[in-house]
Design a protein around this motif. Sequence first.
Motif, mmCIF file in Angstrom:
data_model
loop_
_atom_site.group_PDB
_atom_site.id
_atom_site.type_symbol
_atom_site.label_atom_id
_atom_site.label_comp_id
_atom_site.label_asym_id
_atom_site.label_seq_id
_atom_site.Cartn_x
_atom_site.Cartn_y
_atom_site.Cartn_z
ATOM 1 N N SER A 42 37.774 40.586 36.002
ATOM 2 C CA SER A 42 37.377 39.390 36.557
ATOM 3 C C SER A 42 38.511 38.332 36.593
ATOM 4 C CB SER A 42 36.287 39.047 35.898
ATOM 5 O OG SER A 42 35.186 39.791 35.984
ATOM 6 N N GLU A 43 39.279 38.167 35.432
ATOM 7 C CA GLU A 43 40.496 37.400 35.304
ATOM 8 C C GLU A 43 41.524 37.485 36.448
ATOM 9 O OE1 GLU A 43 42.334 33.983 34.279
ATOM 10 O OE2 GLU A 43 40.539 34.523 33.761
ATOM 11 N N SER B 112 42.383 34.628 39.056
ATOM 12 C CA SER B 112 43.741 34.166 39.371
ATOM 13 C C SER B 112 44.247 34.259 40.698
ATOM 14 C CB SER B 112 44.730 35.152 38.185
ATOM 15 O OG SER B 112 46.278 34.939 38.436
ATOM 16 N N THR C 226 35.847 29.677 40.558
ATOM 17 C CA THR C 226 37.270 29.535 40.255
ATOM 18 C C THR C 226 37.753 28.219 40.942
ATOM 19 O OG1 THR C 226 37.650 31.716 39.821
ATOM 20 C CG2 THR C 226 39.564 30.412 40.188
#
Length: 169
Positions: free
Chosen positions: A94-95, A99, A140
Amino acid sequence: MTTLTLVQGDITRQSADAIVNAANSSLLGGGGVDGAIHRRGGPAILEECRALRASRYRNGLPTGRAVATTAGALDARWVIHTVGPVYSAGEDRSELLASCYRESLRVADELGARTVAFPAVSTGVYRWPMEDAARIAVETVRNTATAVEEVRFVLFDDRAYEAFARQLG
């Protein structure tokens, strides 16, 4: 404050300062959004991508990173290429997906872009589940400091549009 909008349609038909390409790490074109952007944008995009491969990204653009090129014949000033992660049920990536959105906005800020059109990164051949991808994308973008005035999510079909609409709620 950044305005988030949804459009159902073809991202290559959008008028924006920057259009985000869900690229593969080679930067040399591919299928889905990547292929469509290269086809409609013309050879100038591929030419700049080749130059990036010959200089800064000899081994390709890393997953989660972003880089800009000309937009060629697209109705935009730039294409921001970002490499999304392939979905894995056994590993939380997920990160890396988050990103892609943060890095694309960082590049947009460096360029001075005020309107940015995003596809649903990693939801095509990289098989990221649409509901989760929409959640990560919207959270995000909402939580990233940026001078971009409008982030437009351009969704190809009803299913993607509805998933993003639920997140914008």
